[in-house]
Motif scaffolding. Structure first.
Motif, PDB file in Angstrom:
ATOM      1  N   UNK A   1       6.725   0.825 -36.568  1.00 27.68           N
ATOM      2  CA  UNK A   1       6.684  -0.447 -35.852  1.00 27.68           C
ATOM      3  C   UNK A   1       5.480  -1.275 -36.285  1.00 27.68           C
ATOM      4  N   UNK A   2       4.345  -0.625 -36.447  1.00 26.32           N
ATOM      5  CA  UNK A   2       3.147  -1.332 -36.892  1.00 26.32           C
ATOM      6  C   UNK A   2       3.356  -1.922 -38.281  1.00 26.32           C
ATOM      7  N   UNK A   3       3.974  -1.143 -39.173  1.00 25.31           N
ATOM      8  CA  UNK A   3       4.240  -1.636 -40.527  1.00 25.31           C
ATOM      9  C   UNK A   3       5.139  -2.868 -40.486  1.00 25.31           C
ATOM     10  N   UNK A   4       6.179  -2.817 -39.660  1.00 26.48           N
ATOM     11  CA  UNK A   4       7.095  -3.959 -39.555  1.00 26.48           C
ATOM     12  C   UNK A   4       6.352  -5.195 -39.049  1.00 26.48           C
ATOM     13  N   UNK A   5       5.514  -5.032 -38.021  1.00 26.10           N
ATOM     14  CA  UNK A   5       4.750  -6.173 -37.502  1.00 26.10           C
ATOM     15  C   UNK A   5       3.825  -6.754 -38.572  1.00 26.10           C
ATOM     16  N   UNK A   6       3.138  -5.883 -39.309  1.00 31.41           N
ATOM     17  CA  UNK A   6       2.229  -6.363 -40.345  1.00 31.41           C
ATOM     18  C   UNK A   6       2.985  -7.114 -41.432  1.00 31.41           C
ATOM     19  N   UNK A   7       4.130  -6.586 -41.862  1.00 32.08           N
ATOM     20  CA  UNK A   7       4.881  -7.245 -42.920  1.00 32.08           C
ATOM     21  C   UNK A   7       5.526  -8.537 -42.436  1.00 32.08           C
ATOM     22  N   UNK A   8       5.940  -8.593 -41.174  1.00 32.11           N
ATOM     23  CA  UNK A   8       6.439  -9.850 -40.626  1.00 32.11           C
ATOM     24  C   UNK A   8       5.338 -10.904 -40.628  1.00 32.11           C
ATOM     25  N   UNK A   9       4.151 -10.481 -40.249  1.00 27.11           N
ATOM     26  CA  UNK A   9       3.020 -11.430 -40.235  1.00 27.11           C
ATOM     27  C   UNK A   9       2.736 -11.944 -41.637  1.00 27.11           C
ATOM     28  N   UNK A  10       2.694 -11.041 -42.602  1.00 29.74           N
ATOM     29  CA  UNK A  10       2.421 -11.433 -43.984  1.00 29.74           C
ATOM     30  C   UNK A  10       3.526 -12.362 -44.492  1.00 29.74           C
ATOM     31  N   UNK A  11       4.788 -12.018 -44.205  1.00 32.49           N
ATOM     32  CA  UNK A  11       5.899 -12.843 -44.648  1.00 32.49           C
ATOM     33  C   UNK A  11       5.894 -14.220 -44.013  1.00 32.49           C
ATOM     34  N   UNK A  12       5.631 -14.280 -42.704  1.00 32.84           N
ATOM     35  CA  UNK A  12       5.591 -15.569 -42.019  1.00 32.84           C
ATOM     36  C   UNK A  12       4.499 -16.466 -42.598  1.00 32.84           C
TER      37      UNK A  12
END
Length: 323
Positions: free
Chosen positions: A43-54
């Motif tokens: 879940x943490x990885x997904x949040x971090x990658x969403x932030x980077x992508x956004x």
């Protein structure tokens, strides 16, 4: 010049990103029962990658495509070149099964989401600017590297190469999917407020938890690496330096040609130095089943990832000296 390089490197070791990594390794070495559940880690990885992508998508709205073209091409070339380099070194080393060598080279050619996130935090802490779209280069390096490793491994076995299936499987990986979704939403939607108010404040704190987990996992996988050939250990210790230097050199060429920022050059070097920890392992496990996971995961997680993280201050210091 040596002192100019060493001073920032030593300072970075005391900052939270690397300190939590070493803390996790120390806890594992002491036999601590502390555990971060795997779903929480994912879940943490997904949040971090969403932030980077956004963040990358928001910046791409106003970016000049001509500025992105050369760094994107360099990322593709780096991913393929790193795997080809592994093919003529590790995969041909005495005592190394070709499948193990190609799987390891594939992981080291692909990109670590956590290492990229750590580099972004360290750059921002030192006020070293970079183009916000640079993290979007992640799949340009990651997918070609995995694809090259799988194709070469299957060709060596005389099997059928299904490039479309490999591309689809790589694109469905958790890290690439989250990054891609964030990228698209950043371009076509208006997520600026949620990015600034939710993702941005969480980013640094979540990254420290991720570093803690990676430190504990790195120490625990050292036992797996002992059972594989010493060539894997030598490769894992030297590859981040060699690959990162290659990335830095090509990034510096882009800087001279297009004005690519110093921070962008550092992130390109970090992506080249890192080894995949999210998207790569399940993709390679499915596509190269004959490869020994203890060999390629042990080399990547226990030595490759900590080494890649430790090289971040080196690329930062080098950029400050030469640029």
């Amino acid at each position: 010049m040596v002192l100019d390089l060493l001073a920032p490197f030593a300072a970075q070791l005391q900052k939270p990103t690397l300190a939590f990594l070493f803390g996790g390794m120390a806890l594992a070495a002491l036999g601590s029962r502390l555990e971060i559940p795997e779903p929480v880690y994912r879940f943490i990885v997904v949040l971090l990658m969403l932030k980077i992508g956004l963040g990358a998508g928001i910046s791409l709205r106003e970016a000049n495509p001509a500025e992105i073209a050369l760094p994107a091409l360099i990322a593709v070339v780096l991913g393929i070149a790193i795997v080809l380099l592994g093919r003529v070194t590790l995969a041909r080393a005495p005592g190394i099964a070709p499948a193990d060598g190609m799987a390891t080279a594939g992981l080291f050619g692909a990109v670590s989401a956590s290492t990229l996130a750590a580099a972004m935090v360290m750059l921002e802490a030192d006020d070293m600017t970079y183009e916000a779209w640079v993290p979007a280069l992640y799949p340009f390096m990651d997918i070609p590297a995995l694809l090259t490793a799988i194709v070469l491994a299957q060709m060596a076995r005389g099997g059928t190469v299904r490039i479309g299936a490999i591309l689809a499987d790589s694109a469905r990986g958790a890290a690439v999917s989250a990054l891609g979704l964030g990228l698209v939403l950043g371009i076509v939607a208006r997520p600026d407020a949620v990015h600034a108010e939710f993702y941005e404040p969480l980013f640094r704190g979540l990254l420290t938890i991720l570093m803690l987990v990676m430190g504990m996992e790195a120490w625990s996988r050292l036992a797996e690496l002992r059972h594989s050939a010493h060539a894997h250990a030598a490769y894992a210790l030297t590859a981040p330096l060699v690959h990162g230097a290659l990335g830095f050199g090509l990034g510096y060429g882009a800087h001279l040609a297009t004005g690519f920022s110093a921070g962008g050059v550092v992130l390109l070097a970090v992506m080249a130095a890192s080894s995949s920890d999210i998207s790569g392992p399940p993709t390679l496990r499915a596509a190269i089943p004959q490869a020994n996971p203890a060999a390629y995961l042990g080399a990547s997680t226990s030595l490759g990832t900590p080494m890649a993280l430790l090289t971040i201050p080196l690329w930062m210091a080098l950029a400050q000296v030469v640029m």
